[in-house]
Design an enzyme around this catalytic site. Structure first.
Site, mmCIF file in Angstrom:
data_model
loop_
_atom_site.group_PDB
_atom_site.id
_atom_site.type_symbol
_atom_site.label_atom_id
_atom_site.label_comp_id
_atom_site.label_asym_id
_atom_site.label_seq_id
_atom_site.Cartn_x
_atom_site.Cartn_y
_atom_site.Cartn_z
ATOM 1 N N HIS A 62 0.821 -1.212 0.000
ATOM 2 C CA HIS A 62 0.000 0.000 0.000
ATOM 3 C C HIS A 62 0.852 1.259 0.000
ATOM 4 O O HIS A 62 1.945 1.275 0.545
ATOM 5 C CB HIS A 62 -0.886 0.034 1.249
ATOM 6 C CG HIS A 62 -1.771 -1.150 1.397
ATOM 7 N ND1 HIS A 62 -2.149 -1.631 2.630
ATOM 8 C CD2 HIS A 62 -2.349 -1.971 0.481
ATOM 9 C CE1 HIS A 62 -2.932 -2.688 2.471
ATOM 10 N NE2 HIS A 62 -3.060 -2.915 1.174
ATOM 11 N N TYR A 132 1.067 1.681 13.637
ATOM 12 C CA TYR A 132 1.553 2.555 12.573
ATOM 13 C C TYR A 132 1.472 3.989 13.081
ATOM 14 O O TYR A 132 0.400 4.446 13.478
ATOM 15 C CB TYR A 132 0.652 2.507 11.341
ATOM 16 C CG TYR A 132 0.329 1.158 10.785
ATOM 17 C CD1 TYR A 132 0.916 0.739 9.605
ATOM 18 C CD2 TYR A 132 -0.594 0.326 11.403
ATOM 19 C CE1 TYR A 132 0.590 -0.480 9.054
ATOM 20 C CE2 TYR A 132 -0.926 -0.903 10.860
ATOM 21 C CZ TYR A 132 -0.324 -1.300 9.689
ATOM 22 O OH TYR A 132 -0.643 -2.510 9.151
#
Length: 180
Positions: A62, A132
């Site tokens: 991604h 993240y």
């Protein structure tokens, strides 16, 4: 904390240097001064977490298109994962090369993935959780992706994926032009 350049020098392994005593240990996980002293402009904007029930869960590859590109500091909170960064920067001498690192909570390390890179991982244990920290919020409509098994990238995944979303399965190959 130490910032350790990888095979693609802009990808950094971030190692905590814990101070311990009878209570356990304490370590800095991110420090603006340390990053700035190393010439790394990373200012957190958003924190997210993924939980992956099964070993062999693959997420990625991604990225977000400019002007919404994001740098990510990725840390494993539980389990183990093989984390991959693919250089998509058009002017880079390492364009389309990748770096992979194993992340686990016991390793007290994270990987900093700069803007202009695709990111993906495969879990190596059930119940793997990743944190993240990004420097730009996720922007709907700005996301892009590449196939995890693209022969042009030749990523050496340590396991075959057992769980993969339809979206990730359908990402284009690098030659399809979506990586721009």
């Amino acid at each position: 904390m130490r910032l350790i350049p990888q095979a693609i020098p802009d990808v950094l392994l971030v190692e905590g240097e814990p101070a311990g005593d009878a209570r356990g240990w304490f370590a800095r996980l991110w420090c603006a001064e340390t990053f700035a002293a190393a010439g790394v402009d990373f200012r957190p904007s958003q924190i997210s977490q993924s939980m992956n029930a099964e070993a062999g869960t693959l997420r990625g590859l991604h990225f977000q298109h400019a002007p919404h590109a994001e740098a990510k500091l990725v840390r494993c909170l539980r389990g183990r994962a093989w984390d991959v960064a693919v250089d998509l920067r058009e002017d880079s001498p390492t364009r389309h090369r990748w770096v992979g690192v194993e992340l686990s909570p016991g390793g007290r390390r994270a990987v900093l993935i700069p803007r202009g890179f695709a990111h993906g991982f495969i879990t190596l244990e059930p119940g793997t959780e990743l944190l993240y920290i990004t420097d730009h919020p996720w922007t709907p409509g700005a996301e892009g992706g590449l196939r995890w098994d693209d022969p042009a990238l030749a990523i050496d995944w340590p396991a075959e994926p057992r769980v993969l979303s339809d979206r990730d399965r359908g990402h284009p190959l690098i030659g399809a032009g979506d990586a721009k």
